[in-house]
Scaffold this motif. Structure first.
Motif, PDB file in Angstrom:
ATOM      1  N   ARG A 122       0.860  -1.290   0.056  1.00 35.16           N
ATOM      2  CA  ARG A 122       0.024   0.086  -0.070  1.00 35.16           C
ATOM      3  C   ARG A 122       1.056   1.233   0.111  1.00 35.16           C
ATOM      4  N   ALA A 123       1.989   1.216   0.731  1.00 33.67           N
ATOM      5  CA  ALA A 123       2.786   2.418   0.993  1.00 33.67           C
ATOM      6  C   ALA A 123       3.571   2.619  -0.655  1.00 33.67           C
ATOM      7  N   ALA A 124       3.837   1.577  -1.412  1.00 35.69           N
ATOM      8  CA  ALA A 124       4.378   1.884  -2.589  1.00 35.69           C
ATOM      9  C   ALA A 124       3.836   2.637  -3.449  1.00 35.69           C
ATOM     10  N   GLY A 125       2.411   2.682  -3.695  1.00 35.48           N
ATOM     11  CA  GLY A 125       1.744   3.523  -4.520  1.00 35.48           C
ATOM     12  C   GLY A 125       0.707   4.685  -3.841  1.00 35.48           C
ATOM     13  N   ALA A 126       1.378   5.088  -2.656  1.00 32.53           N
ATOM     14  CA  ALA A 126       0.907   6.169  -1.792  1.00 32.53           C
ATOM     15  C   ALA A 126       1.367   7.408  -2.175  1.00 32.53           C
ATOM     16  N   HIS A 127       0.389   8.479  -2.222  1.00 29.76           N
ATOM     17  CA  HIS A 127       1.060   9.779  -2.376  1.00 29.76           C
ATOM     18  C   HIS A 127       0.651  10.666  -1.287  1.00 29.76           C
ATOM     19  N   TYR A 128       1.397  11.745  -1.042  1.00 26.94           N
ATOM     20  CA  TYR A 128       0.972  12.603   0.039  1.00 26.94           C
ATOM     21  C   TYR A 128      -0.554  13.340  -0.313  1.00 26.94           C
ATOM     22  N   ALA A 129      -1.164  13.702   0.775  1.00 20.12           N
ATOM     23  CA  ALA A 129      -2.660  14.154   0.571  1.00 20.12           C
ATOM     24  C   ALA A 129      -2.462  15.695   0.179  1.00 20.12           C
ATOM     25  N   GLY A 130      -1.448  16.366   0.609  1.00 18.89           N
ATOM     26  CA  GLY A 130      -1.325  18.003   0.463  1.00 18.89           C
ATOM     27  C   GLY A 130      -0.198  18.014  -0.608  1.00 18.89           C
ATOM     28  N   ASP A 131       0.489  19.263  -0.345  1.00 21.46           N
ATOM     29  CA  ASP A 131       1.435  19.758  -1.451  1.00 21.46           C
ATOM     30  C   ASP A 131       2.740  18.661  -0.981  1.00 21.46           C
TER      31      ASP A 131
END
Length: 165
Positions: A122-131
């Motif tokens: 899951r962490a491999a495809g995760a992106h930050y929610a904000g900037d």
């Protein structure tokens, strides 16, 4: 009160003595492939608990338990003579379920590994929610003060450290 180091030494000696007696003096055919894993003795040196494991199925385990119970007197007299105590400690034999504990721990470790793998996936495809950079840098602060000076209704005079009475 008895010294804890002395109690540990006696417990280790009980373990060695019982293992020796089982190996050399007990000739019971019910006795299976036994390993003495631990021995604990009370602080007053009156009662000793001996933990053992048996290689084999349930019938081998029950046969070994019966053989140990029948040889308990021989073992107690041998332990009492060797330890040189006033009272020979009574012996209690407890089957140690090491293999079941090992299997349980292996199952828990396998579950933890699979959960860690899922988190990594899951962490491999995760992106930050904000900037990508949520914090203001010094360059942004310098350009921000210029924008305030040119804005409508902004005072050009800034007074620092003046007493307001």
């Amino acid at each position: 009160m008895t010294d804890p180091a002395k109690v540990r030494r006696h417990a280790e000696r009980v373990k060695e003595l019982v293992a020796s007696v089982v190996r050399t003096q007990v000739k019971d055919p019910r006795l299976g492939m036994i390993t003495i894993t631990d021995a604990r003795i009370t602080a007053d040196l009156r009662e000793a608990t001996v933990f053992y494991t048996v290689l084999g199925d349930a019938t081998a385990q029950s046969g070994t338990a019966a053989a140990l119970e029948s040889a308990k007197g021989l073992m107690r007299s041998t332990v009492g003579r060797a330890l040189g105590l006033r009272h020979s400690p009574s012996l209690a034999f407890v089957h140690d379920d090491v293999t079941e504990h090992v299997k349980h721990i292996d199952d828990l470790l396998a579950t933890a590994r699979s959960a860690d793998a899922e988190v990594q996936r899951r962490a491999a495809g995760a992106h930050y929610a904000g900037d990508a950079q949520p914090y203001k840098l010094e360059d942004d602060l310098e350009t921000g003060s210029d924008d305030l000076a040119g804005a409508e209704g902004a005072d050009d005079e800034v007074v620092v450290g003046q007493d307001r009475r």
